[in-house]
Scaffold this active site. Structure first.
Site, PDB file in Angstrom:
ATOM      1  N   ASP A   9      40.067  45.035  38.300  1.00 19.75           N
ATOM      2  CA  ASP A   9      39.906  43.629  37.361  1.00 19.75           C
ATOM      3  C   ASP A   9      40.955  42.999  37.027  1.00 19.75           C
ATOM      4  OD1 ASP A   9      38.671  42.771  34.977  1.00 19.75           O
ATOM      5  OD2 ASP A   9      39.759  44.279  33.706  1.00 19.75           O
ATOM      6  N   ASP A  11      41.730  40.795  33.522  1.00 20.69           N
ATOM      7  CA  ASP A  11      42.229  40.695  32.378  1.00 20.69           C
ATOM      8  C   ASP A  11      42.354  42.250  31.715  1.00 20.69           C
ATOM      9  OD1 ASP A  11      41.907  37.918  31.708  1.00 20.69           O
ATOM     10  OD2 ASP A  11      39.868  38.111  31.637  1.00 20.69           O
TER      11      ASP A  11
END
Ligand code: BG6
Ligand code: MG
Length: 218
Positions: A9, A11
């Protein structure tokens, strides 16, 4: 099953952009006279832009037409882009670059699985793009986390079985997406918010490929 790839991922795992998302959403919420705190922002982690806006509008019991919603999302994104335009290599979270480099050195494939439509821009700004074999982001998916679509597309692009892939996620919705998709999920952050993960680490610093292999074979 052995370790063949990792999907990250972005962020909150690779860069700490949550604060910038918060500042931009907060500015919008203020304009709409909706109370929105940093605590409220936790629930938006991993959610797409439109799901985030819908969440904020629900908090304020506001119903808006699609055209207005698009305008508001464009405004929020313009503020967000202003905030992230100065992002550089120094903004990479502790250990992320080192871990990705050691994966590449061992021939383990590396991909991005992010809900953000700005993912490629941020990866370019912080100089990590050359290390990634595939980038799947908010522009390529129709279903937001906790749906596993973003990670399943990453696995398909790499041609690797989800059971041989570690997903790194800082959001509960992302951990759920990884587990639903059949991946080995490593939560990055606080244990209590990421209890569905197979393992939880506070950040990526000091994490080795050997440790990942040991975890997966346990
Ligand atoms: C996720 C973030 O990675 O991307 C969310 O955790 C954000 O907070 C989402 O809303 C969509 O981002 P963007 O950049 O497309 O607005
Ligand atoms: Mg995240």
């Amino acid at each position: 099953m052995g370790l063949k790839a990792c999907l990250f991922d972005m962020d909150g795992v690779i860069v700490d952009s949550a604060v910038h998302h918060f500042v931009a959403w907060k500015r919008l919420a203020d304009e709409l006279s909706i109370s929105f705190t940093e605590e409220d922002n936790h629930a938006l982690k991993g959610l797409s832009r439109v799901d985030s806006l819908d969440h904020i509008l629900r908090m304020g019991h506001l119903h808006l037409d699609e055209k207005t919603k698009v305008k508001l999302m464009d405004q929020k994104n313009a503020w967000y882009l202003d905030l992230i335009q100065g992002m550089r290599e120094e903004d990479i979270l502790p250990g992320a670059k080192e871990l990705i480099e050691s994966l590449v050195a061992e021939g383990i494939r590396v991909g991005l699985g992010s809900s953000s439509r700005n993912a490629q821009l941020i990866l370019d700004n912080v100089g990590l793009t050359p290390l990634f074999d595939t980038v799947v982001d908010g522009n390529h998916i129709t279903l937001s986390k906790p749906d596993p679509e973003v990670f399943l597309k990453g696995a398909a692009a790499l041609g690797i079985d989800p059971r041989e892939i570690v997903v790194f996620e800082d959001a509960a919705s992302g951990v759920k997406a990884a587990k639903t998709g059949g991946f080995f999920a490593v939560g990055v952050g606080e244990e209590e918010q990421l209890s569905e993960a197979d393992k939880v680490v506070p950040d990526l610093s000091g994490l080795t490929v050997d440790r990942l292999r040991t975890w997966m074979s346990a």
